[in-house]
Write a protein that holds these residues in place. Structure first.
Motif, mmCIF file in Angstrom:
data_model
loop_
_atom_site.group_PDB
_atom_site.id
_atom_site.type_symbol
_atom_site.label_atom_id
_atom_site.label_comp_id
_atom_site.label_asym_id
_atom_site.label_seq_id
_atom_site.Cartn_x
_atom_site.Cartn_y
_atom_site.Cartn_z
ATOM 1 N N ALA A 113 -57.704 -10.148 -8.942
ATOM 2 C CA ALA A 113 -56.362 -10.587 -8.541
ATOM 3 C C ALA A 113 -55.297 -9.717 -9.200
ATOM 4 N N GLY A 114 -55.492 -9.401 -10.486
ATOM 5 C CA GLY A 114 -54.549 -8.538 -11.172
ATOM 6 C C GLY A 114 -54.678 -7.080 -10.781
ATOM 7 N N VAL A 115 -55.915 -6.634 -10.571
ATOM 8 C CA VAL A 115 -56.154 -5.234 -10.197
ATOM 9 C C VAL A 115 -55.474 -4.903 -8.874
ATOM 10 N N LEU A 116 -55.662 -5.762 -7.877
ATOM 11 C CA LEU A 116 -55.079 -5.520 -6.560
ATOM 12 C C LEU A 116 -53.610 -5.915 -6.494
ATOM 13 N N GLY A 117 -53.147 -6.734 -7.455
ATOM 14 C CA GLY A 117 -51.814 -7.308 -7.328
ATOM 15 C C GLY A 117 -50.691 -6.577 -8.026
ATOM 16 N N ILE A 118 -50.996 -5.751 -9.051
ATOM 17 C CA ILE A 118 -49.955 -5.166 -9.889
ATOM 18 C C ILE A 118 -49.864 -3.664 -9.659
ATOM 19 N N SER A 119 -48.681 -3.181 -9.369
ATOM 20 C CA SER A 119 -48.459 -1.753 -9.146
ATOM 21 C C SER A 119 -48.522 -0.974 -10.464
ATOM 22 N N LEU A 295 -52.964 -1.838 1.396
ATOM 23 C CA LEU A 295 -52.036 -1.203 2.343
ATOM 24 C C LEU A 295 -51.333 -2.251 3.194
ATOM 25 N N ALA A 296 -52.120 -3.198 3.734
ATOM 26 C CA ALA A 296 -51.555 -4.231 4.604
ATOM 27 C C ALA A 296 -50.571 -5.119 3.836
ATOM 28 N N MET A 297 -50.957 -5.558 2.639
ATOM 29 C CA MET A 297 -50.098 -6.447 1.852
ATOM 30 C C MET A 297 -48.810 -5.755 1.424
ATOM 31 N N ASN A 298 -48.892 -4.467 1.136
ATOM 32 C CA ASN A 298 -47.681 -3.741 0.744
ATOM 33 C C ASN A 298 -46.706 -3.595 1.903
ATOM 34 N N VAL A 299 -47.228 -3.431 3.100
ATOM 35 C CA VAL A 299 -46.342 -3.366 4.269
ATOM 36 C C VAL A 299 -45.628 -4.700 4.453
ATOM 37 N N PHE A 300 -46.365 -5.812 4.351
ATOM 38 C CA PHE A 300 -45.747 -7.133 4.483
ATOM 39 C C PHE A 300 -44.724 -7.368 3.362
ATOM 40 N N ALA A 301 -45.077 -6.955 2.133
ATOM 41 C CA ALA A 301 -44.158 -7.130 1.011
ATOM 42 C C ALA A 301 -42.910 -6.273 1.185
ATOM 43 N N ASN A 318 -40.146 2.808 2.584
ATOM 44 C CA ASN A 318 -40.108 3.393 1.240
ATOM 45 C C ASN A 318 -40.592 2.401 0.191
ATOM 46 N N ILE A 319 -40.163 1.146 0.297
ATOM 47 C CA ILE A 319 -40.603 0.108 -0.639
ATOM 48 C C ILE A 319 -42.113 -0.088 -0.539
ATOM 49 N N SER A 320 -42.611 -0.188 0.697
ATOM 50 C CA SER A 320 -44.044 -0.433 0.914
ATOM 51 C C SER A 320 -44.905 0.661 0.306
ATOM 52 N N THR A 321 -44.531 1.913 0.534
ATOM 53 C CA THR A 321 -45.375 3.030 0.119
ATOM 54 C C THR A 321 -45.193 3.399 -1.349
ATOM 55 N N THR A 322 -43.983 3.239 -1.889
ATOM 56 C CA THR A 322 -43.749 3.605 -3.287
ATOM 57 C C THR A 322 -44.494 2.683 -4.235
ATOM 58 N N LEU A 323 -44.605 1.402 -3.888
ATOM 59 C CA LEU A 323 -45.265 0.420 -4.756
ATOM 60 C C LEU A 323 -46.775 0.352 -4.538
ATOM 61 N N LEU A 324 -47.309 1.255 -3.759
ATOM 62 C CA LEU A 324 -48.721 1.187 -3.366
ATOM 63 C C LEU A 324 -49.688 1.494 -4.506
ATOM 64 N N ALA A 325 -49.318 2.400 -5.407
ATOM 65 C CA ALA A 325 -50.260 2.896 -6.416
ATOM 66 C C ALA A 325 -50.661 1.805 -7.406
ATOM 67 N N ARG A 326 -51.894 1.860 -7.851
ATOM 68 C CA ARG A 326 -52.400 1.026 -8.941
ATOM 69 C C ARG A 326 -52.891 1.964 -10.033
ATOM 70 N N LEU A 355 -58.330 5.385 -8.360
ATOM 71 C CA LEU A 355 -58.305 6.820 -8.053
ATOM 72 C C LEU A 355 -57.855 7.068 -6.614
ATOM 73 N N VAL A 356 -58.404 6.310 -5.670
ATOM 74 C CA VAL A 356 -58.035 6.491 -4.260
ATOM 75 C C VAL A 356 -56.547 6.244 -4.067
ATOM 76 N N LEU A 357 -56.033 5.152 -4.651
ATOM 77 C CA LEU A 357 -54.615 4.839 -4.459
ATOM 78 C C LEU A 357 -53.704 5.771 -5.261
ATOM 79 N N ALA A 358 -54.183 6.243 -6.421
ATOM 80 C CA ALA A 358 -53.381 7.190 -7.193
ATOM 81 C C ALA A 358 -53.213 8.500 -6.428
ATOM 82 N N VAL A 359 -54.228 8.884 -5.673
ATOM 83 C CA VAL A 359 -54.155 10.093 -4.854
ATOM 84 C C VAL A 359 -53.378 9.829 -3.570
ATOM 85 N N LEU A 360 -53.666 8.678 -2.940
ATOM 86 C CA LEU A 360 -53.092 8.362 -1.634
ATOM 87 C C LEU A 360 -51.609 8.001 -1.703
ATOM 88 N N ALA A 361 -51.231 7.210 -2.716
ATOM 89 C CA ALA A 361 -49.878 6.660 -2.766
ATOM 90 C C ALA A 361 -48.780 7.725 -2.778
#
Length: 386
Positions: A113-119, A295-301, A318-326, A355-361
Motif C-alpha cells: 500500500a505504501g510502495v504503490l501509494g507514495i511518490s 499509471l491508471a491511478m495517477n491519471v485519475f488523481a 503534468n500532475i499525473s505524470t510528474t507524480l508517477l515516480a516511486r 526501477l521501471v517507474l524511475a526510468v519511465l516517469a
C-alpha cells in the motif's frame, strides 16, 4: 566517489545527446558499476554511499522547500489537503487492493500500500527542475500533494512498524504516531511564527558562512526529524520552507543549486547500486501489473487535482505524470520488509517496480502533452475557496 561522479556524468552526457532524462541514467550507472553486475565494481557494499546518498535526498527536499513559499502553503491549504487526500486515497487504496490480490499475505499487502501509494519526492523534484516547470501553476498542487504525502508517511510508518515487528503494542504505535505528529506541528508553528527570527540568525553577507549555516541547519533538522519518527526529507523540506521566506532566500536558492545537483546524482547512483538485475525476472509480471495500476491511478488523481484547482487537461497531464515516480520511500519499506521476514519476493518486486517507474516517469513527464490530448476538458466553474 570520483568514479561515481564521473560515471554518472558520462552516461548523462551520452543520454543527453539523444534526449534521455538524467535520472534513469544516474541509476543505470549505479547498476552497471555495482556489485550485482559483471565488470568493474566501484563499490562492493552499497551502504558505503549511504550517508552521501542521504545528503543528496536532504538537499533535493531542502531545495523543494525553498521553492515552496509559506504564502503558497497558507493560501492553498484547503485545496492542497483535498488534492493530497484524493491522491493518497486512490493510490494507497489501489496498492492495498493490489497487495491482497497477489495473495502474499496481510503484512505484505500493507507494505505494498505504501510502495504503490507514495511518490518519490527526490525524483519529482528533479523532474520539475529538469523540465523547467518550477514556475508553472500546476507545480503548487504537485508540491502540495508531496507535503500531504510526507505527513501521511510519518503516521503510516509509525503505525506499520509494530505490525511488521509482530508486537501487540497498540499503545506504543499510538505514542510513536503522536510523537511524530507533535514534531510536525512544532515545525509548522516555527515556520509560521518564527521566520523573522530565523532570518536574522542566518543572514550574513559572507557566502561561505551562509552556505555552512543553511547546510548545517538542513542536515541537522533532517537528523532530528528522523529521531522523532518523521522522514528526514520532511525536516529538510521544512527548513527550506522557513529559509525561503527570509531575506536570504534568493541567495540560498542560488548557492544550494550546485550542491543539490552533485549530491542528487549520488543519491540516484546509490539507488542503482542496490538493485540486483538477476532478481527481476521472477517478479516481472507482478511488476508490470503494478506499473499499470499506478499509471491508471495517477491519471485519475491528476484529473481530481485539476478539478479542485480548475485546471485544464494540460496541467492535469503534468500532475499525473510528474507524480508517477516511486523511489526512496519504497526502498525503505523493502528494507523493513526484509528485516521483518516477509515474503522473499517482496524485495525484488519493489526494486523492479521502482526501477521501471524511475526510468519511465521522467520520460513520460517530458511528453505529458500527448496524454493531455486524451483527457477531458475541465468545465469552467467558480474556484474552490482556499
Amino acid at each position: 566517489m570520483g568514479g561515481a561522479f564521473l560515471a554518472a556524468a558520462l552516461l548523462a552526457r551520452l543520454g543527453g545527446r539523444i534526449g534521455l532524462p538524467t535520472i534513469p541514467l544516474f541509476i543505470l550507472a549505479g547498476i552497471l558499476l555495482g556489485p550485482h553486475t559483471p565488470g568493474i565494481v566501484l563499490l562492493s557494499d552499497p551502504h558505503d554511499l549511504e550517508m552521501l546518498s542521504a545528503l543528496g535526498l536532504v538537499l533535493l527536499l531542502f531545495y523543494l522547500g525553498l521553492e515552496f513559499h509559506l504564502d503558497d502553503l497558507k493560501a492553498g491549504g484547503r485545496k492542497m489537503a483535498l488534492a493530497g487526500g484524493a491522491y493518497l486515497l486512490l493510490n494507497v487504496g489501489a496498492g492495498l487492493g493490489f497487495g491482497f490480490a497477489l495473495g502474499w499475505g496481510t503484512g505484505e499487502a500493507l507494505v505494498l500500500a505504501g510502495v504503490l501509494g507514495i511518490s518519490s519526492s527526490a525524483i519529482v523534484t528533479k523532474v520539475l527542475v529538469d523540465l523547467g516547470r518550477i514556475g508553472n501553476p500546476e507545480t503548487k498542487p504537485i508540491l502540495g500533494i508531496i507535503v500531504v504525502e510526507d505527513v501521511f508517511l510519518a503516521l503510516y510508518l509509525a503505525a506499520l512498524q509494530p505490525i511488521l515487528s509482530g508486537a501487540d503494542s497498540l499503545s506504543a504505535a499510538v505514542m510513536d504516531g503522536g510523537k511524530a505528529f507533535g514534531f510536525l506541528l512544532l515545525l509548522a508553528l516555527v515556520a509560521r511564527f518564527g521566520t523573522k527570527v530565523i532570518g536574522r540568525l542566518i543572514n550574513t553577507p559572507d557566502d561561505e558562512l551562509l552556505v555552512i549555516s543553511f547546510l548545517g541547519a538542513a542536515v541537522f533538522m533532517a537528523g532530528v526529524s528522523e529521531w522523532f519518527g518523521v522522514a528526514d526529507a520532511i525536516g529538510a523540506f521544512m527548513v527550506g520552507l522557513m529559509l525561503g521566506s527570509t531575506t536570504s532566500g534568493d541567495r540560498i536558492l542560488k548557492l544550494v543549486h550546485p550542491l543539490r545537483d552533485a549530491f542528487g546524482a549520488i543519491f540516484f547512483f546509490g539507488f542503482g547500486l542496490s538493485i540486483d538485475p538477476g532478481d527481476l525476472p521472477s517478479v516481472m509480471w507482478p511488476v508490470l501489473a503494478a506499473v499499470a495500476v499506478t499509471l491508471a491511478m495517477n491519471v485519475f488523481a491528476g484529473l481530481a487535482a485539476a478539478r479542485i484547482y480548475n485546471f485544464g487537461p494540460g496541467p492535469a497531464a503534468n500532475i499525473s505524470t510528474t507524480l508517477l515516480a516511486r523511489g526512496e520511500f519504497a526502498l525503505i519499506l523493502a528494507t523493513m520488509a526484509a528485516a521483518a521476514g516477509l515474503d522473499e519476493r517482496l524485495s525484488p518486486f519493489i526494486a523492479g517496480y521502482v526501477l521501471v517507474l524511475a526510468v519511465l516517469a521522467p520520460m513520460v513527464a517530458g511528453r505529458s502533452h500527448l496524454l493531455a490530448h486524451f483527457l477531458p476538458q475541465a468545465k469552467q466553474r467558480e474556484p474552490v475557496p482556499s
